[in-house]
Motif scaffolding. Structure first.
Motif, PDB file in Angstrom:
ATOM      1  N   GLY A   1       0.905  -1.195   0.167  1.00 56.47           N
ATOM      2  CA  GLY A   1       0.024   0.119  -0.095  1.00 56.47           C
ATOM      3  C   GLY A   1       0.780   1.289   0.273  1.00 56.47           C
ATOM      4  N   GLU A   2       2.115   1.300   0.222  1.00 58.40           N
ATOM      5  CA  GLU A   2       3.156   2.381   0.366  1.00 58.40           C
ATOM      6  C   GLU A   2       3.773   2.332  -0.964  1.00 58.40           C
ATOM      7  OE1 GLU A   2       4.774   3.355   4.466  1.00 58.40           O
ATOM      8  OE2 GLU A   2       5.127   1.327   4.162  1.00 58.40           O
ATOM      9  N   ASN A   3       4.072   3.420  -1.454  1.00 56.83           N
ATOM     10  CA  ASN A   3       4.447   3.559  -2.661  1.00 56.83           C
ATOM     11  C   ASN A   3       6.315   3.413  -2.674  1.00 56.83           C
ATOM     12  OD1 ASN A   3       5.884   4.612  -5.062  1.00 56.83           O
ATOM     13  ND2 ASN A   3       4.310   6.223  -5.314  1.00 56.83           N
ATOM     14  N   PRO A   4       6.556   1.996  -3.350  1.00 54.76           N
ATOM     15  CA  PRO A   4       8.291   1.890  -3.038  1.00 54.76           C
ATOM     16  C   PRO A   4       9.138   2.944  -3.968  1.00 54.76           C
ATOM     17  CG  PRO A   4       7.204   0.361  -4.304  1.00 54.76           C
ATOM     18  CD  PRO A   4       6.188   1.388  -3.779  1.00 54.76           C
ATOM     19  N   ILE A   5       8.609   3.327  -5.075  1.00 56.62           N
ATOM     20  CA  ILE A   5       9.418   4.229  -5.851  1.00 56.62           C
ATOM     21  C   ILE A   5       9.708   5.316  -5.018  1.00 56.62           C
ATOM     22  CG2 ILE A   5       9.460   5.591  -7.882  1.00 56.62           C
ATOM     23  CD1 ILE A   5       7.991   3.267  -9.301  1.00 56.62           C
ATOM     24  N   PHE A   6       8.550   6.140  -4.393  1.00 55.01           N
ATOM     25  CA  PHE A   6       8.618   7.282  -3.635  1.00 55.01           C
ATOM     26  C   PHE A   6       9.579   7.101  -2.541  1.00 55.01           C
ATOM     27  CE2 PHE A   6       7.434  10.185  -0.559  1.00 55.01           C
ATOM     28  CZ  PHE A   6       7.565  11.259  -0.823  1.00 55.01           C
ATOM     29  N   ILE A   7       9.497   6.134  -1.716  1.00 57.18           N
ATOM     30  CA  ILE A   7      10.366   6.015  -0.444  1.00 57.18           C
ATOM     31  C   ILE A   7      11.651   5.653  -0.866  1.00 57.18           C
ATOM     32  CG2 ILE A   7      10.540   4.524   1.410  1.00 57.18           C
ATOM     33  CD1 ILE A   7       7.527   3.802   1.383  1.00 57.18           C
ATOM     34  N   ILE A   8      11.815   4.708  -1.901  1.00 52.50           N
ATOM     35  CA  ILE A   8      13.244   4.465  -2.223  1.00 52.50           C
ATOM     36  C   ILE A   8      14.146   5.637  -2.770  1.00 52.50           C
ATOM     37  CG2 ILE A   8      14.930   2.942  -3.585  1.00 52.50           C
ATOM     38  CD1 ILE A   8      13.671   1.676  -1.076  1.00 52.50           C
ATOM     39  N   ASN A   9      13.314   6.193  -3.771  1.00 48.89           N
ATOM     40  CA  ASN A   9      13.977   7.583  -4.287  1.00 48.89           C
ATOM     41  C   ASN A   9      14.482   8.556  -3.301  1.00 48.89           C
ATOM     42  OD1 ASN A   9      14.372   7.108  -7.059  1.00 48.89           O
ATOM     43  ND2 ASN A   9      12.067   7.659  -7.406  1.00 48.89           N
ATOM     44  N   SER A  10      13.480   8.724  -2.180  1.00 53.13           N
ATOM     45  CA  SER A  10      13.764   9.680  -1.222  1.00 53.13           C
ATOM     46  C   SER A  10      14.954   9.281  -0.385  1.00 53.13           C
ATOM     47  CB  SER A  10      12.613   9.799  -0.239  1.00 53.13           C
ATOM     48  OG  SER A  10      11.356  10.371  -0.786  1.00 53.13           O
ATOM     49  N   LEU A  11      15.159   8.151  -0.176  1.00 57.66           N
ATOM     50  CA  LEU A  11      16.339   7.575   0.510  1.00 57.66           C
ATOM     51  C   LEU A  11      17.613   7.693  -0.545  1.00 57.66           C
ATOM     52  CD1 LEU A  11      14.921   4.245   2.063  1.00 57.66           C
ATOM     53  CD2 LEU A  11      15.495   6.388   3.471  1.00 57.66           C
ATOM     54  N   LEU A  12      17.343   7.498  -1.793  1.00 57.38           N
ATOM     55  CA  LEU A  12      18.514   7.530  -2.567  1.00 57.38           C
ATOM     56  C   LEU A  12      18.866   9.021  -2.608  1.00 57.38           C
ATOM     57  CD1 LEU A  12      17.721   5.030  -5.328  1.00 57.38           C
ATOM     58  CD2 LEU A  12      19.450   4.862  -3.466  1.00 57.38           C
ATOM     59  N   ASP A  13      17.936  10.103  -2.694  1.00 59.55           N
ATOM     60  CA  ASP A  13      18.307  11.297  -2.512  1.00 59.55           C
ATOM     61  C   ASP A  13      19.126  11.820  -1.482  1.00 59.55           C
ATOM     62  OD1 ASP A  13      16.802  12.073  -4.931  1.00 59.55           O
ATOM     63  OD2 ASP A  13      14.887  12.530  -4.202  1.00 59.55           O
TER      64      ASP A  13
END
Length: 154
Positions: free
Chosen positions: A138-150
């Motif tokens: 239900g969470e957006n993995p792309i948004f979460i992982i991209n935020s961590l990578l940023d």
């Protein structure tokens, strides 16, 4: 239910591209970043489910035209972890790919004896960051992982 995702980002793209002065240098820089990502994806695309980029087009991974590839692959990837040691295995894959590229560069400039120096330079120059995160359905993995990578890139 949750899944664990692994994300990778490669740089320094802006620093590298800001140093180019000729079109061929821009192409070579773009090709080099794209080749690293292509080789990472090629090695793992049949083993893991990739979220980004799209990996189902077999023609992108054919070796028929070695120089096809400038700008074809983005600087990030995300896939679903399948086994507990995926992160360390993927780190080894990245290291092996950089070693292989070093050998290609050394043979291309006819300095085969300098492969070790080129390997060291590439491993010191490239900023390759990996992140592993368990994410609930239900969470957006792309948004979460991209935020961590940023955050890692900073």
């Amino acid at each position: 239910m949750s899944k664990t995702y692994i994300g990778l980002t490669i740089g320094p793209i802006v620093k590298t591209l800001s140093n180019v002065r000729q079109t061929r240098e821009l192409w070579a820089a773009s090709y080099l970043f794209s080749r690293i990502m292509k080789e990472c994806i090629k090695e793992w695309r049949n083993k893991r489910e990739f979220i980004i980029p799209f990996t189902d087009d077999d023609t992108l991974f054919e070796d028929t035209n070695h120089f096809k590839g400038a700008g074809l692959f983005a600087d990030r990837l995300i896939f679903i972890q399948k086994e507990a040691d995926d992160l360390s295995s993927f780190k080894n894959t990245v290291s092996t790919i950089l070693d292989s590229i070093s050998i290609d560069i050394a043979s291309g400039i006819r300095k085969k004896g300098e492969t070790t120096a080129i390997q060291k330079y590439l491993k010191d120059y490239f900023q390759i960051y990996l992140v592993e995160k368990q994410i609930e359905d239900g969470e957006n993995p792309i948004f979460i992982i991209n935020s961590l990578l940023d955050g890692l890139e900073l």
